[in-house]
Write an enzyme that holds these catalytic residues in place. Structure first.
Site, PDB file in Angstrom:
ATOM      1  N   ASP A 171      86.078  -2.550  87.122  1.00 45.31           N
ATOM      2  CA  ASP A 171      86.617  -0.913  88.186  1.00 45.31           C
ATOM      3  C   ASP A 171      85.861  -1.409  89.353  1.00 45.31           C
ATOM      4  OD1 ASP A 171      89.216  -0.756  86.940  1.00 45.31           O
ATOM      5  OD2 ASP A 171      87.868   0.424  85.665  1.00 45.31           O
ATOM      6  N   ASP A 195      79.127  22.990 102.652  1.00 45.62           N
ATOM      7  CA  ASP A 195      79.878  21.445 101.857  1.00 45.62           C
ATOM      8  C   ASP A 195      79.466  20.531 100.771  1.00 45.62           C
ATOM      9  OD1 ASP A 195      81.798  19.231 101.460  1.00 45.62           O
ATOM     10  OD2 ASP A 195      81.993  18.639 102.503  1.00 45.62           O
ATOM     11  N   PHE A 242      86.888  23.972 103.272  1.00 43.69           N
ATOM     12  CA  PHE A 242      87.711  22.675 103.257  1.00 43.69           C
ATOM     13  C   PHE A 242      89.125  23.455 102.906  1.00 43.69           C
ATOM     14  CE2 PHE A 242      89.956  18.459 101.696  1.00 43.69           C
ATOM     15  CZ  PHE A 242      90.449  18.001 102.440  1.00 43.69           C
ATOM     16  N   ALA A 276      93.153  21.451 101.827  1.00 44.03           N
ATOM     17  CA  ALA A 276      94.014  20.281 101.482  1.00 44.03           C
ATOM     18  C   ALA A 276      95.034  20.359 102.596  1.00 44.03           C
ATOM     19  CB  ALA A 276      95.313  20.730 100.543  1.00 44.03           C
ATOM     20  N   ASP A 326      89.770   3.734  80.401  1.00 43.58           N
ATOM     21  CA  ASP A 326      89.355   4.784  79.532  1.00 43.58           C
ATOM     22  C   ASP A 326      91.291   5.735  79.641  1.00 43.58           C
ATOM     23  OD1 ASP A 326      89.636   5.384  82.202  1.00 43.58           O
ATOM     24  OD2 ASP A 326      87.339   6.376  82.141  1.00 43.58           O
TER      25      ASP A 326
END
Lengths: 684, 569
Positions: A309, A346, A379, A381, A520
């Site tokens: 991965d 942030d 932030f 979306a 996983d």
């Protein structure tokens, strides 16, 4: 990482003590039958002992010789069983510590499992059945393996992983599995039991480390066949020698024929074979990886494709800011300053990395706002923008198209340098972030996946070992290709779905390759099951853990590489000791053969190149060497032959030199040395 | 040893290699079903045979069906040859009017020729009619050799294929081996022998009056044709009792070169064909290199031992300049005799151009060891290749683990089943050779056949069983093997040495053919490097030879040290 269990050292005195007892217990011929070479040795040891007893009772001269041979034959068998006992001992010590943590505490079983009510009864954990639902509250031990059906809790899994930092477990998703024996630290969860009593993860782990379920692995079986075949061949050679010698006028005694047989049959590898296998499993366990079968450890050595991965293995989990690309007319420092301000509040890893970059590369410090109250724009979306308003300055950063929309700048009207910077960042697999102040574009922040240090060298080493690395990522092909080339992997699967992984594995397997992967999630389960070596993360779901044939207790996907190396080391140790054992035979012939026939043909003394003192001392020395070499090689068998990340040809040359040539030469020296001692002590 | 001697040896071997390379390529094509330059001529003939026999050449067999076909063919061959030998008095072409053979001799001889051993417990010119020689023995010289080639081809295909349930068709392989390989070359070699002066006639013997006025019977017959296939098929059964030492079988130094060349060429070409068929030419040369190194080492020891002569005779005043010439033909010389000795035993041919019993102890030790190593240097036609593959499998298994992977040979994993079968196969030689030898030396009836006492006598018995079990067929001489005991036990040894060995090997082939091929990578155990060649040699010596070492120590080795000490037998 703080490990609670400290791996026992190679020769712990407690382990050695118990192993000595076990070694004697293992002399039982019924269990020794599994090992034909050592079993043969035991049978002839008993035979020589009988002859010695007969001689002693009859008061015959020369019984001391047969007595000594008998004793050393028994030592040969004992050393072999001792090697196995030591290897098992380390597992047993570990099992004991696991057993202490196993829960036999009470469980709170819900009376109404369908509606998940709050009424429960106290039952013994061992009485829980699959499908029962239990309530586990802060401070409770989780009574059995299960799946969380409701709630979220922090769990201490140190009992299994040795990692004391708590982990969050919650219903739904890939973090819903809990393991019996671990402790809930805070909150509560309702858990559906998924393991029958006696077959929980800890139970299986105990059984594995104790070696109770140990069966011969395929390669071990094939090697045993070779060793048994060689034993048979030398048995034929020795039995027929009696007749041939009789023709020549030499009556060979059973004792010397037995000595010849035992020194020729591969007792060294025969005695150490099972210890090598157990030690290989043990190395994995100490590496915090539990293999459900020895077969998978062997397969790990054969793996020629690694499915890795991207996130967590090849790159750090998060993107990081690596450079500031200002538009013309804006100084880089100004852009950095603006980016720093916009990212101060942030808390995402990306935001923190921007602050870190501004500080380290541009020497900026966090501004002191004093009495001014900056307005933080978090932030969102919808807008995909965050920023800060301070005094008259309004700084925004965010995705390029969002910032363009925010500043009302159509892309074609943005400065050419800005567009080029955005392009360049995207092409190299990075993510561009735009920064604007008061509606004016300042420049671009380059966020990129940062490849872990040294990973490229690791992959190069793997390639020289003949192992292909394949990066699996959800990124788009462009990004994936850029990261793949930077990390030096051989292939990649972009925008990978679980089905893609499975299809890739199947395709490679049809070509005869062996695949290892780790995963996983529940959706990884089919691929984990299909892969030849599937390493499930302990933090993963129950389905993943059951599909894989190994579980990594540390949930660290990088370990796949070391797992392959441990597999290779196991096979190499077997091969090296087999070669060594077989090569030993040459010297033993030169010791024993002249001694056997010197009475009839004194001229055969020419073959006595080691100039051993007497025929009897020669035979005795060879038998002693044969026994002692087992004990001398136990550390090597348990530790394993050193593995180097080089190609097969280089490995072969080195090991052939050390164990092949070494195996030819060493016994000449060893037998001579023992003979000097035997002669000095007047033993024969 | 002399430089000119080595030049002769090297030139002969170079000639063999030069011919084997194109022959190997040709054979790869023949057995790969490809079109060759002789197909237009032989193709119709071949198809005619299949129609006649009702064989569908397209239908392939699994390992078991292949084995059964081979066994059935051998059993029928044995029965018919046995009948011919027993009934030879009633059959044509019997100018000398020989009687039928005794039951035990016919049993021994029939097995001997069916197994490509050609052990001869009889004297050809005083026992066999022309019909028995031509219709009986020569036919089997072809067929047993063709069977060997077919078996090797089947084993080769196992490595060339992946996931296959079949190994080919035995009848097709047998026909092709005979028709495309053995027959054409045999015709050429036979004509060459005729040109070199070897008789080829259906006449019986001629009576001559010698200068002293004595009568001498000079045996004649179709010798050249028999000689060609005897060498080419590594059969070794001579038309005449003295075999290739007889001036009618091997008249000149040139015919001697031809004899060596023709017995080596097919066995040398087979590894090359193997490399081509499995798509790994270097592998074929690696196997060949291991064979060549051990063979040349054998030649060197024989050559050195023979030229240094016998110190006992030197002490008696014999000029040692010529070396030990006892039992050798002057027209061949030491070098080419040494080469013949090593080649015929490294090969499982068994033709002899010198009497092995008359070699010095070390010189006799070499042929004995070469046989006991399993007849793989380069071994009989076919049998040498599949024997070598078994050793390669063992080498890969023992040392292959040292690179940290489960062993594989040419991409095929070697697992428990292959190991079980390989051990079964390698068990046969020690069991038969040492078992029967050990019993024989305790039996008065067997010991009565010995001409010599002491270690030399032991060597004679050991050599007989080694030669039989290894399907070599050469005799050490000095042992009267035409007794019921030896005829029977040697017959059993030959049958076990051939069939009990090859059936497990075919079973290995069956399981290998069904396996997938693991792709080659940098982590693959390399099997075509000098390192592997060295390893393979080590495995052949240690796993193939070590078990015979005690017996050899009591035979030729002790005889050697005793000779140095001035004792003889």
């Amino acid at each position: 990482m703080s490990k609670k269990q400290i791996a026992p050292t190679l020769f712990d005195s407690a382990i050695l003590g118990r192993a000595s007892l076990d070694a004697v217990r293992k002399l039982d011929p019924r269990s020794l039958m599994r090992n034909p070479v050592i079993f043969t040795t035991e049978v002839v040891a008993a035979l020589v002992t009988t002859i010695w007893l007969r001689d002693v009772l009859a008061g015959q001269a020369g019984s001391s010789f047969s007595g000594q041979i008998a004793a050393w034959l028994w030592f040969t068998v004992l050393f072999a069983t001792f090697a196995e006992a030591v290897a098992e001992g380390r597992g047993k010590a570990q099992a004991a510590s696991l057993r202490r943590t196993r829960s036999d505490a009470h469980a709170k079983r819900l009376l109404d499992p369908h509606n998940l009510g709050d009424l429960f009864e106290g039952v013994n954990a061992l009485d829980l059945n699959v499908g029962d639902i239990v309530l586990v509250e802060a401070g409770d031990l989780i009574p059995s393996d299960g799946e969380i059906v409701e709630g979220v809790a922090s769990v201490n899994e140190a009992a299994i992983t040795g990692e004391s930092a708590p982990v969050i477990r919650e219903a739904g998703g890939d973090r819903s599995a809990v393991t019996g024996g671990t402790t809930v630290l805070s909150d509560w969860i309702k858990v559906r039991v998924t393991a029958a009593p006696g077959s929980t993860f800890i139970d299986r782990m105990i059984a594995l480390v104790e070696g109770a379920e140990r069966q011969k692995t395929p390669n071990e079986l094939a090697l045993s066949i070779l060793l048994s075949g060689m034993t048979l061949i030398f048995l034929i050679a020795v039995v027929t020698l009696w007749g041939l010698a009789g023709y020549s006028g030499t009556v060979l005694s059973v004792v010397v024929l037995v000595a010849l047989l035992v020194t020729l049959i591969p007792t060294t590898i025969g005695g150490l074979l099972s210890a090598i296998g157990i030690a290989g499993m043990d190395r994995l366990i100490r590496f915090n990886v539990i293999a459900t079968s020895g077969r998978s450890v062997e397969a790990a050595g054969d793996v020629d494709t690694l499915l890795l991965d991207k996130t967590g293995t090849i790159t750090f989990g998060n993107r990081m800011a690596t450079e500031f690309l200002p538009v013309p007319g804006v100084e880089q420092k100004v852009l950095a300053q603006a980016a720093l301000l916009a990212s101060l509040s942030d808390e995402t890893p990306e935001g923190r990395s921007i602050v870190a970059l501004a500080k380290s590369d541009h020497g900026l410090i966090e501004p002191d706002f004093g009495a001014k109250q900056p307005v933080v724009i978090p932030f969102a979306a919808q807008t995909r923008i965050s920023g800060i308003d301070i005094d008259a300055r309004s700084i925004r950063k965010g995705a390029v198209d969002s910032i363009l929309r925010f500043t009302n700048t159509p892309i074609e009207r943005a400065p050419a340098e800005f567009r080029q910077a955005v392009d360049r960042v995207a092409r190299t697999g990075g993510t561009p972030l735009a920064v604007a102040e008061n509606g004016k574009l300042l420049g671009v922040i380059h966020l990129k996946d940062v490849i872990k240090p040294n990973i490229k060298e690791r992959f190069a080493a793997l390639r020289s070992m003949g192992i292909k690395t394949v990066m699996v990522t959800g990124d788009n092909p462009v990004t994936a290709a850029a990261i793949a080339s930077e990390a030096g992997v051989d292939d990649f699967i972009a925008e990978a779905t679980p089905e893609d992984k499975l299809a890739y594995i199947r395709r490679e397997q049809t070509g005869g390759r062996l695949i290892a992967m780790c995963g996983d999630g529940t959706n990884d389960a089919p691929a984990l099951a299909q892969a030849d070596v599937g390493v499930a993360m302990q933090s993963g779901t129950q389905a993943a853990r059951e599909a894989g044939n190994m579980v990594d207790l540390d949930s660290n996907p990088t370990k796949l590489i070391e797992i392959v190396e441990i597999g290779k080391q196991l096979l190499m140790t077997r091969g090296s000791l087999t070669t060594f054992s077989i090569a030993n035979d040459v010297a033993k012939y030169f010791a024993i053969l002249p001694a056997l026939f010197v009475a009839t043909y004194p001229q055969l003394g020419a073959l006595n190149v080691m100039r051993l003192a007497s025929p009897q001392s020669a035979i005795l020395s060879a038998v002693i060497f044969n026994a002692l070499i087992i004990i001398a090689l136990i550390p090597l068998a348990l530790r394993g032959v050193a593995y180097r990340r080089v190609g097969a040809n280089a490995l072969l040359r080195r090991n052939l030199l050390v164990y092949g040539l070494g195996g030819l030469v060493l016994p000449f020296i060893g037998i001579k040395a023992i003979d000097l001692v035997v002669a000095a002590l007047h033993l024969a | 040893m002399s430089t000119i001697g080595w030049v002769q040896i090297c030139l002969t071997l170079a000639l063999v290699l030069l011919a084997a390379i194109p022959l190997g390529a040709y054979m790869a094509k023949v057995f790969g079903g490809g079109h060759t330059f002789v197909t237009p001529v032989l193709g119709p003939l071949e198809r005619g045979f299949y129609r006649l026999a009702g064989v569908d050449p397209k239908r392939e067999q699994g390992w078991l069906a292949y084995s059964l076909a081979m066994l059935a063919f051998s059993v029928v061959g044995f029965a018919s040859l046995y009948a011919i030998l027993r009934l030879q008095a009633f059959l044509p072409w019997n100018p000398q009017g020989f009687d039928g053979l005794s039951a035990d001799l016919a049993f021994n001889t029939a097995i001997s020729f069916v197994t490509n051993t050609n052990w001869q417990a009889y004297g050809g010119e005083t026992t066999m009619s022309h019909f028995s020689q031509m219709a009986g023995l020569a036919v089997h010289n072809f067929l047993s050799a063709a069977t060997g080639i077919a078996l090797a081809v089947a084993v080769t295909r196992a490595f060339a294929r992946t996931g296959s349930a079949t190994l080919g068709n035995f009848w097709v392989d047998l026909t092709r081996a005979t028709l495309y390989v053995l027959l054409p070359i045999a015709i050429i070699v036979a004509l060459a022998f005729v040109a070199l002066g070897v008789p080829q006639t259906l006449e019986g013997s001629v009576e001559a009056t010698t200068l002293e006025g004595a009568k001498q019977v000079i045996a004649l017959g179709p010798i050249a044709s028999q000689e060609a296939i005897k060498q080419l098929g590594t059969n070794g059964g001579g038309f005449l009792n003295a075999n290739s030492a007889h001036p009618f079988e091997n008249p000149t130094a040139i015919s001697n070169v031809l004899a060596i060349f023709s017995m080596l060429v097919v066995s040398t070409a087979l590894p090359i064909a193997f490399g081509r068929m499995v798509g790994a030419q270097r592998q074929g040369y690696a196997l060949l290199a291991a064979m060549a190194i051990l063979l040349v080492a054998g030649v060197a020891i024989v050559y050195a031992a023979e030229t240094s002569g016998n110190p006992l005779l030197t002490a008696l005043g014999l000029d040692p300049a010529m070396g030990n010439m006892e039992g050798k033909e002057v027209r061949f010389g030491q070098a080419m005799t040494a080469l013949f000795v090593a080649v015929t035993t490294g090969l499982s041919c068994g033709a002899v151009n010198a009497m092995h019993a008359s070699l010095t102890p070390l010189g006799g030790f070499v042929p004995l060891l070469l046989i006991q190593l399993g007849e793989v240097l380069p071994g009989g036609v076919g049998s040498g290749l599949y024997g070598m593959i078994v050793f390669a499998i063992l080498a890969v298994f023992v040392a292959g683990l040292m690179v940290g992977r489960t062993p594989e040979f040419l991409g095929k994993k070697i697992e428990a089943r292959e190991m079980k079968l390989a051990m079964l196969a390698v068990l046969i030689l020690p069991l038969v050779i040492l078992g029967f030898s050990s019993i024989a030396v305790m039996l008065p009836v067997a010991l009565a056949s010995l001409a010599n006492a002491g270690p030399h006598g032991l060597t004679e018995i050991l050599y007989a069983y080694s030669s039989a079990a290894g399907n070599n067929g050469s005799a050490f001489a000095g042992l009267n093997a035409n007794t019921p005991w030896f005829n029977t036990t040697l017959g059993i040894s030959m049958a076990l040495g051939r069939f009990a060995y090859v059936v497990p090997v075919l079973a290995i082939a069956g399981s290998i053919a069904a396996k997938k091929r693991v792709p080659v990578s940098a982590g693959t155990f390399p099997t075509d490097t000098p390192l592997f060649v060295g390893l393979l040699i080590g495995v052949i010596l240690i796993l193939g030879g070590l078990q015979f070492f005690p017996a050899l120590a009591l035979g030729p080795i002790v005889e050697h040290v005793l000779m140095l000490a001035g004792q003889t037998f």
